[in-house]
Design a protein around this motif. Sequence first.
Motif, mmCIF file in Angstrom:
data_model
loop_
_atom_site.group_PDB
_atom_site.id
_atom_site.type_symbol
_atom_site.label_atom_id
_atom_site.label_comp_id
_atom_site.label_asym_id
_atom_site.label_seq_id
_atom_site.Cartn_x
_atom_site.Cartn_y
_atom_site.Cartn_z
ATOM 1 N N GLU A 52 -20.301 23.262 13.031
ATOM 2 C CA GLU A 52 -19.352 24.318 13.383
ATOM 3 C C GLU A 52 -17.916 23.949 13.030
ATOM 4 N N LYS A 155 -13.718 33.051 14.352
ATOM 5 C CA LYS A 155 -15.053 32.501 14.107
ATOM 6 C C LYS A 155 -16.105 33.589 14.024
ATOM 7 N N TYR A 277 -18.809 34.306 21.366
ATOM 8 C CA TYR A 277 -18.883 33.179 20.440
ATOM 9 C C TYR A 277 -19.907 32.173 20.923
#
Lengths: 638, 584
Positions: A52, A155, A277
Amino acid sequence: MYLRTLDIHGFKCFGEPFTIEFHDGLNVLVGENGAGKTGVIAAVRQLFNDSESGKRLINERDFHRGFHEAAVAAQRIDIRATFSDLDENDAIAFRDWCGNEDEAKLTFTALNLESRGRFKSQLYGGYARATALETETLDLIHCIYLPPLRDAETKLRDGRQSRLARLLKALCRKELDTARKKGKPHPLEERVGAFNQELAASDDYAIKQANERIGNSLRAALGMHLSQNTHIQFSEVSFSRIVEGLRLLYFPSLAAADATQFRSLEENSLGYNNLLYIASILAELTLEVEEERGEETYLRLLLIEEPEAHLHPQLQIRLLKHLSTVAKEKSIQVIVTTHSTVISSAVSVDEIIHLSNKCTPVAIPLRTCGLPEPSRKFIDRWLDVTKSNLLFSKGSILVEGIAEAMVIPELARRVLAQYGDGENTLEDYGVSVINLGGIYFKHFMQLFCDVTDESAGENVPVRCAGLTDKDPPKTIKIDVDGGKQMAVEYTPNDDDLRDGENHALAYIAKIGESQFGRLYAGKYKTFEYDIAMEGANLQMMLSVAADIWPAQAGTVATELREKAKLTFDKMKSPERAGHAAELLYRIDSTSIGKGIYAQAFAEELEKQEGEFVVPAYIRDAILWACGLEEPPLNDQAD
Amino acid sequence: MIKLTDEQKAYIGAPIDQHVYLNACPGSGKTEVVAAMVAKVVEEWTSFPSGIAVLTFSNSATDELKTRLVRYLGEPLAFPHLVSTFDSFVHSRMVASIASEVTEFPGKDGGNRIRILENKADIFHTRKKICGRSVSACKYNYDLETKGFTFSTGERTRDKQLNDAPITNVAREDLINTKKRFWAAGFATYKDVDMIALAALQRPALTGYFQRLAKRFPLIIVDECQDLSAEQLAMVRKLHGLGVKFHFIGDLNQSIYGFRKSNPGNVKALLAELGFAELPLTANWRSGQSIVDLCSDLLRIKRISGNPEIASVKPLLLQYAKCPSELIPKIIELTNVYEEVVVVARGHSTLQRFCRGDSFKGVEVLALACVAASNGSNKELNVAVALFAEWLADKLSLQVTRSGPHCPVAIESKLAWRKFIHHCLKHLVNAGAADTNLTWKEWAAVAKKTMRNLPDQAFVLDEISGDLEPLRVLELRSPAKQGDIALSVRLNQAVAQQPVADVLRYETIHQVKGETHDATVVVSSLQKGIHLSHWKEWLADPASEGARFAYVASSRPRHMLIWAVKKLKADEKETLTRLGFELV
């Protein structure tokens, strides 16, 4: 399989060899700033390729450098992870990391020698540096790191390697593989391809005209040989490009809503975007656990720094409880750092690891503090948000009730007055007063010291002072004429002290032997009584009682005011005792009550006027919690 | 070692543009000195991208040296330098890219990598029978010294028969042509690689190639140089001709690989021929003085100093009546203060009298793998995987790499290979091949049936599905004379291969080469005539290999040396006491 131990040396704040023990499931790291929480997370990231946040590169400041004079940067960094509980499949996959042992090891070392902007480092599996690391083995561990300040919106946004794209690619991995082998397009690609063609060919959408106009314009400008051809469509017909173009929309509640009512994430709350998220990451990780789906991983590590960021307490609690469940059921090992008492109270004491850094960092998992099971269960239920301060302060004073909790901070000002501004309140020392709501010292103090011989364990290296009442019997029997005995009220004073009935007193001796814990008991009777017995304190205390007596015009209030003028410091102890007993009687009556009294008392104390003597046991507790050493005062009764 | 002696310092500072021979007596701290010297050379090296090559003769020696270098350099030895075995260097650095010029192997699937086979494989047979049966090209090699062929079929009697028999010209032609066919198909044995290298070195077309190699490795350090074979020495000579400088490190007195055709006389001759400067290490830091003296006297060489800080205990002599295992209690009593105690003998047959810890062969390995896989512990499972992988790779003549374990070159992912083996084992265990109550005959039937349908299983990897076809006609026979005996009799030992109840380790002399023990017991066989395993053969001729066996074995211990011999006659007692022994 799970990450059991991490040994760190020479990295960031870990100048001395440091070890931290995790357990399978959720691990919550608490500790003040500078204790090493981020250091631990960074060390884990250093070992794995984080999907990530990208690979973590060693930089110059990662090499530990002490703060003492003439300190030099460490010559090397060593980070070693030990994995435990490997099942058959794990043992086969991580064979090289186990050698001849049951546990697997992974080691990272870096030397403080810079060459073209990079530091020489090696990563190897196993107990000795034998063969090179097979990267395919390392990829079997999926590590994801979420930093503290997250831009969830970016993101989650569509675009290259978006979260959605990754999740969809993971879900369709098998189908994509088969399609590729057969040389045919995936059904999604076929559909979009058809859709594109339809758009381009039809006259209804003006797309065809637009394309023609652009084309004509270009050809007119550049001629047939130099011109390029153009085409307008929704996206390239490749699975990656298609899913990267997908966007996640939200609707604020679970009520039925039409697809058109869903909105873009930019309109969503910061906190909720964060949750989305995290949810999308959990979706990907849980996918890996289900067989035949997702990529094959043997261990999933989720590192989250400060999950409380941007989240309301209610949401914090729900999120943490969910992470705890997911960790257990879906075998994901979750390591979380937090400053939030909301979070630490939402999880079990077994899941918390306390980090402190007085001179060297120390990690104490609370499950190793020797808590007997009943205590553990007790603490799990009682460690609510305010009591959680226990884990976050530099020192703590544990008290039995709300009265003590309100008054002690003011008494502390008196005790600490001599140290001057900036060092004369409990806040200055980072000390918290924690109301246990009862005599539960045995459970809570076990975290800081061994309360009994049977409950040996680790100790959280933070000073903890317990304050409790002596609680002698309320009545005593005296002999009267006729060989009989009569029960009279017992008013403790310097000439007549008896043993207390408080069963917490039994622990004082053992706790007193420990390094961080102390339990102090009053000399006479109860909190207000003991304060009243010192010096001329009764003057202020009686006045306060008089001022809050509801019937201001009545006899009681007047009487109290009169009595407040007496010179108590000149009296003998038994006489004072009588007045103290009467004060107590008034406080305990339904007209006032301990809580109201304490509030008014604390307000009066806050004015910082006049002389006031703090009883020795309270003074000792305050000094202990603040880490100040002073010789104990001699008893100055009378 | 903290302080270095002058001798050691002299080697560490030795010139790297000359041939140097470091003559290191046992216990001289040779490995440490070599590591220090290599570290110094590496740190002062200015000829990048050339580098130095440090070559040894075993993987364990390579690993040991690599570990020591990490200690000196702070990190593993990196490009352009390397540490590897001699064989590996020859194969990958000298031969791999150009082998086809010699072997005429056209390549397979776009690659022309040579597939190395051990003598367990059995392909490419001679057209005619030699001594009754045709021989596979995997089982013989050309010998440069004798200019003939040496056979190693794995069966001792057959080897003796073939090696002793005179070879007619016709047979010789047949052997040579079979080898050529073997090579042209892309196969080779380890020794063949040496021959290919030598052939390549002669070819004018490859001169440029080898000149570049010499530039790439201007300095080559060879550890245990006494083990160099005639072929390897020939390569050294050729490389010298191209300008490569060599540092040889070793002790000619510890040359014990005669069966591999290493002859210290040849090495000595080459040292003289090429003008090696000799630097000695003559202090033994390992052992007490009396042990050191005995060793020197065995070879009748000049006495050297032992370690003054180790109490000098006279070497002891124990006598047995019928079998050396009688002495175990006495040995344990004498050595109980020591930790590392090893019993050493020339060959496995002598050692077998001590314990049942002999090795498993052939079909027993397969059975062992199945049993270990079903035992439940992860460690044993991994051992089972290694055993089965090795057995399978041998059976199918697959070329494998060392890691994996034994992962075929065709398979990219070693993890996939391990999982495949794991599935195979589960398949076998599920069919009942782990039941130790079966007799060998019953077990062989079950195992054969299960293995024969292995190629059809779903878990077979695509890359080797073709290679598995031979399994369909696999034959499995129970070990000789064990058909009616249950598996449990032979296989009831723990697979972990640790010494179980006994505190003693049992090894052959070749296995303990280079080691340091606290106490060593050297066992002489009952009778003479079996491969120099009797003490009389050790004392007969100080220049013989027998003497060197005794020298290597006796120079292992720090504190105590014991020789275990058959009951002695009076004159034999005298011979040995004169040598320095004390009878117990």
